[in-house]
Design a protein around this motif. Sequence first.
Motif, PDB file in Angstrom:
ATOM      1  N   PHE A 119      38.317   1.358  11.495  1.00  0.00           N
ATOM      2  CA  PHE A 119      39.243   0.374  11.698  1.00  0.00           C
ATOM      3  C   PHE A 119      40.784   0.416  12.022  1.00  0.00           C
ATOM      4  N   GLU A 120      40.819   1.104  10.820  1.00  0.00           N
ATOM      5  CA  GLU A 120      42.491   1.634  10.878  1.00  0.00           C
ATOM      6  C   GLU A 120      42.909   2.522  12.135  1.00  0.00           C
ATOM      7  N   LYS A 121      41.992   3.299  12.477  1.00  0.00           N
ATOM      8  CA  LYS A 121      42.415   4.210  13.771  1.00  0.00           C
ATOM      9  C   LYS A 121      42.375   3.349  15.040  1.00  0.00           C
ATOM     10  N   VAL A 122      41.381   2.243  15.394  1.00  0.00           N
ATOM     11  CA  VAL A 122      41.222   1.410  16.285  1.00  0.00           C
ATOM     12  C   VAL A 122      42.570   0.634  16.622  1.00  0.00           C
ATOM     13  N   PHE A 123      42.753  -0.261  15.438  1.00  0.00           N
ATOM     14  CA  PHE A 123      43.529  -1.124  15.367  1.00  0.00           C
ATOM     15  C   PHE A 123      45.289  -0.550  15.396  1.00  0.00           C
ATOM     16  N   SER A 124      45.349   0.847  14.838  1.00  0.00           N
ATOM     17  CA  SER A 124      46.657   1.220  15.016  1.00  0.00           C
ATOM     18  C   SER A 124      46.899   1.496  16.460  1.00  0.00           C
ATOM     19  N   LEU A 125      46.032   2.014  17.482  1.00  0.00           N
ATOM     20  CA  LEU A 125      46.254   2.141  18.578  1.00  0.00           C
ATOM     21  C   LEU A 125      46.284   0.923  19.442  1.00  0.00           C
ATOM     22  N   ILE A 126      45.711  -0.207  19.288  1.00  0.00           N
ATOM     23  CA  ILE A 126      45.722  -1.325  19.677  1.00  0.00           C
ATOM     24  C   ILE A 126      47.198  -1.973  19.598  1.00  0.00           C
ATOM     25  N   VAL A 127      47.402  -1.860  18.216  1.00  0.00           N
ATOM     26  CA  VAL A 127      49.023  -2.378  18.038  1.00  0.00           C
ATOM     27  C   VAL A 127      50.021  -1.548  18.858  1.00  0.00           C
ATOM     28  N   LEU A 128      49.959  -0.256  18.972  1.00  0.00           N
ATOM     29  CA  LEU A 128      50.829   0.653  19.466  1.00  0.00           C
ATOM     30  C   LEU A 128      50.785   0.164  21.132  1.00  0.00           C
ATOM     31  N   GLY A 129      49.525   0.137  21.596  1.00  0.00           N
ATOM     32  CA  GLY A 129      49.443  -0.220  23.133  1.00  0.00           C
ATOM     33  C   GLY A 129      49.973  -1.581  23.420  1.00  0.00           C
ATOM     34  N   ASP A 130      49.765  -2.468  22.563  1.00  0.00           N
ATOM     35  CA  ASP A 130      50.548  -3.683  22.741  1.00  0.00           C
ATOM     36  C   ASP A 130      52.122  -3.748  22.783  1.00  0.00           C
ATOM     37  N   TRP A 131      52.351  -3.000  21.800  1.00  0.00           N
ATOM     38  CA  TRP A 131      53.989  -2.952  21.959  1.00  0.00           C
ATOM     39  C   TRP A 131      54.499  -2.036  23.038  1.00  0.00           C
ATOM     40  N   VAL A 132      53.609  -1.071  23.587  1.00  0.00           N
ATOM     41  CA  VAL A 132      54.071  -0.199  24.763  1.00  0.00           C
ATOM     42  C   VAL A 132      54.270  -1.381  26.083  1.00  0.00           C
ATOM     43  N   SER A 133      53.020  -2.190  25.985  1.00  0.00           N
ATOM     44  CA  SER A 133      53.261  -2.791  27.187  1.00  0.00           C
ATOM     45  C   SER A 133      54.295  -3.958  27.222  1.00  0.00           C
ATOM     46  N   TYR A 134      54.741  -4.216  26.113  1.00  0.00           N
ATOM     47  CA  TYR A 134      55.843  -5.367  25.670  1.00  0.00           C
ATOM     48  C   TYR A 134      57.076  -4.612  26.197  1.00  0.00           C
ATOM     49  N   TYR A 135      57.313  -3.295  25.817  1.00  0.00           N
ATOM     50  CA  TYR A 135      58.488  -2.741  26.025  1.00  0.00           C
ATOM     51  C   TYR A 135      58.652  -2.388  27.669  1.00  0.00           C
ATOM     52  N   ILE A 136      57.538  -2.132  28.222  1.00  0.00           N
ATOM     53  CA  ILE A 136      57.202  -1.719  29.547  1.00  0.00           C
ATOM     54  C   ILE A 136      57.763  -2.999  30.440  1.00  0.00           C
ATOM     55  N   ALA A 137      57.347  -4.151  29.891  1.00  0.00           N
ATOM     56  CA  ALA A 137      57.773  -5.523  30.511  1.00  0.00           C
ATOM     57  C   ALA A 137      59.212  -5.751  30.585  1.00  0.00           C
ATOM     58  N   LEU A 138      59.752  -5.293  29.430  1.00  0.00           N
ATOM     59  CA  LEU A 138      61.302  -5.729  29.361  1.00  0.00           C
ATOM     60  C   LEU A 138      61.897  -4.731  30.271  1.00  0.00           C
ATOM     61  N   LEU A 139      61.449  -3.483  30.286  1.00  0.00           N
ATOM     62  CA  LEU A 139      62.115  -2.344  31.179  1.00  0.00           C
ATOM     63  C   LEU A 139      62.000  -2.828  32.670  1.00  0.00           C
ATOM     64  N   ASN A 140      60.804  -3.631  33.020  1.00  0.00           N
ATOM     65  CA  ASN A 140      60.692  -4.191  34.332  1.00  0.00           C
ATOM     66  C   ASN A 140      61.312  -5.271  34.491  1.00  0.00           C
ATOM     67  N   LYS A 141      62.299  -5.909  33.417  1.00  0.00           N
ATOM     68  CA  LYS A 141      62.793  -7.122  33.596  1.00  0.00           C
ATOM     69  C   LYS A 141      61.973  -8.365  33.729  1.00  0.00           C
ATOM     70  N   LYS A 142      60.529  -8.101  33.195  1.00  0.00           N
ATOM     71  CA  LYS A 142      59.520  -9.457  33.384  1.00  0.00           C
ATOM     72  C   LYS A 142      59.341  -9.640  32.066  1.00  0.00           C
ATOM     73  N   ASP A 143      58.883 -11.126  32.002  1.00  0.00           N
ATOM     74  CA  ASP A 143      58.551 -11.862  30.832  1.00  0.00           C
ATOM     75  C   ASP A 143      57.153 -11.683  30.658  1.00  0.00           C
ATOM     76  N   PRO A 144      56.942 -10.860  29.514  1.00  0.00           N
ATOM     77  CA  PRO A 144      55.519 -10.377  29.345  1.00  0.00           C
ATOM     78  C   PRO A 144      54.479 -11.592  29.132  1.00  0.00           C
ATOM     79  N   MET A 145      54.891 -12.803  28.761  1.00  0.00           N
ATOM     80  CA  MET A 145      54.117 -14.042  28.650  1.00  0.00           C
ATOM     81  C   MET A 145      53.339 -14.512  30.175  1.00  0.00           C
ATOM     82  N   HIS A 146      54.082 -14.240  31.248  1.00  0.00           N
ATOM     83  CA  HIS A 146      53.758 -15.071  32.556  1.00  0.00           C
ATOM     84  C   HIS A 146      52.787 -14.082  33.171  1.00  0.00           C
ATOM     85  N   ILE A 147      51.917 -14.651  33.771  1.00  0.00           N
ATOM     86  CA  ILE A 147      50.677 -13.830  34.404  1.00  0.00           C
ATOM     87  C   ILE A 147      50.542 -14.618  35.868  1.00  0.00           C
ATOM     88  N   ALA A 148      51.590 -14.664  36.836  1.00  0.00           N
ATOM     89  CA  ALA A 148      51.804 -15.536  37.840  1.00  0.00           C
ATOM     90  C   ALA A 148      50.569 -15.389  38.847  1.00  0.00           C
TER      91      ALA A 148
END
Length: 346
Positions: A304-333
């Motif tokens: 569980f720890e190994k799996v969810f550590s990578l889930i948490v990390l991946g979620d944050w990576v995707s968030y920062y990539i959205a910001l770098l792309n100047k996109k709101d991570p919430m929107h799924i147009a």
Amino acid sequence: MYTPDKSNFRQFLNDFHSQIDAGKKLSDTAAITIDTDRVNNIVYFGMGGSAIAGDLLKDTLFRQLKVPMSIHRTYHAPAYTNKNSLVIACSYSGNTEEVLSAMKDIKDSGAQVIVISSGGQLSKNALEKNDPVISLPAGYPPRMALGFMFFSLYHTLGRNGLVEEYQEDLSSLSLFVKEEIAKHDATRHSGHILAFELAKTMHHHIPVLYSSSPFLQTISRRWQNQLHENGKVLAFRNVLPEMNHNEIVGWEMELPCMENLMAVFLENENPMPRIKMRITHTIEVIKKSGVPLIEVYSSGETVFEKVFSLIVLGDWVSYYIALLNKKDPMHIANIDYLKQQLAQAN
């Protein structure tokens, strides 16, 4: 940097650990009793973020789940769904048309049913049929309600005896995940922020994500989906050892587009020896293509720890990539557009 996050998406990332305890409470409230004597298989219906919970249950409980479990992302139920099946229908909105359609397929099967949803037509149908419902809290993007779905189902299956070595108390996991989250939030943690550094490295590349089965199999899919929806980028994925029997040959391709790719290995530091050997030699092959490659390792000791550590990390990576792309991570147009077009066709 945070200006594009007009929806305050970061709050969902920071509160994820609370879903671990909340998931148990949701299961307690539902108080579902399963007639396990007649359960020979689990059939899980879901799409997108709602399906990921089923994938993760199947993977993380690979050595603990007492009956076979299959995940179905389609409009139809498999023919083997019968009175000895436990059907789990998961749709955060309750209005996912594929799940509603699959549920029509099993209406005469005699299967036991568990619905997990925040409402919608799925919950309404379940109440009319007296099928038990795990009611999820409203107000979340489905992909960010993963903890509610996963842990409520984990406890429901566990307390009914379908999971060997079931752990009722996951407070240590909750604390571990909370600490992992803090590592990746640049507003709360100074110094090296792994998620942000990975996002900067992956930015302007098309990630090709690899993880290994069975326990980390869904990690590459979760990263892929989050990069799609949050980051607004294309990403591709596969799983070892399967890709060693086909896709590895594709890295011989010699086209200009290869320079846009980046291979990302999502790993556990101590996989089984043969998997470790496969990862090592696969990396050698990919490096020969000249494509940049990064290796990302899990934290923690338990599955569980190994799996969810990578889930948490991946979620944050995707968030920062959205910001770098100047996109709101919430929107799924594009998803919203497609749903509108399908609704008009009805």
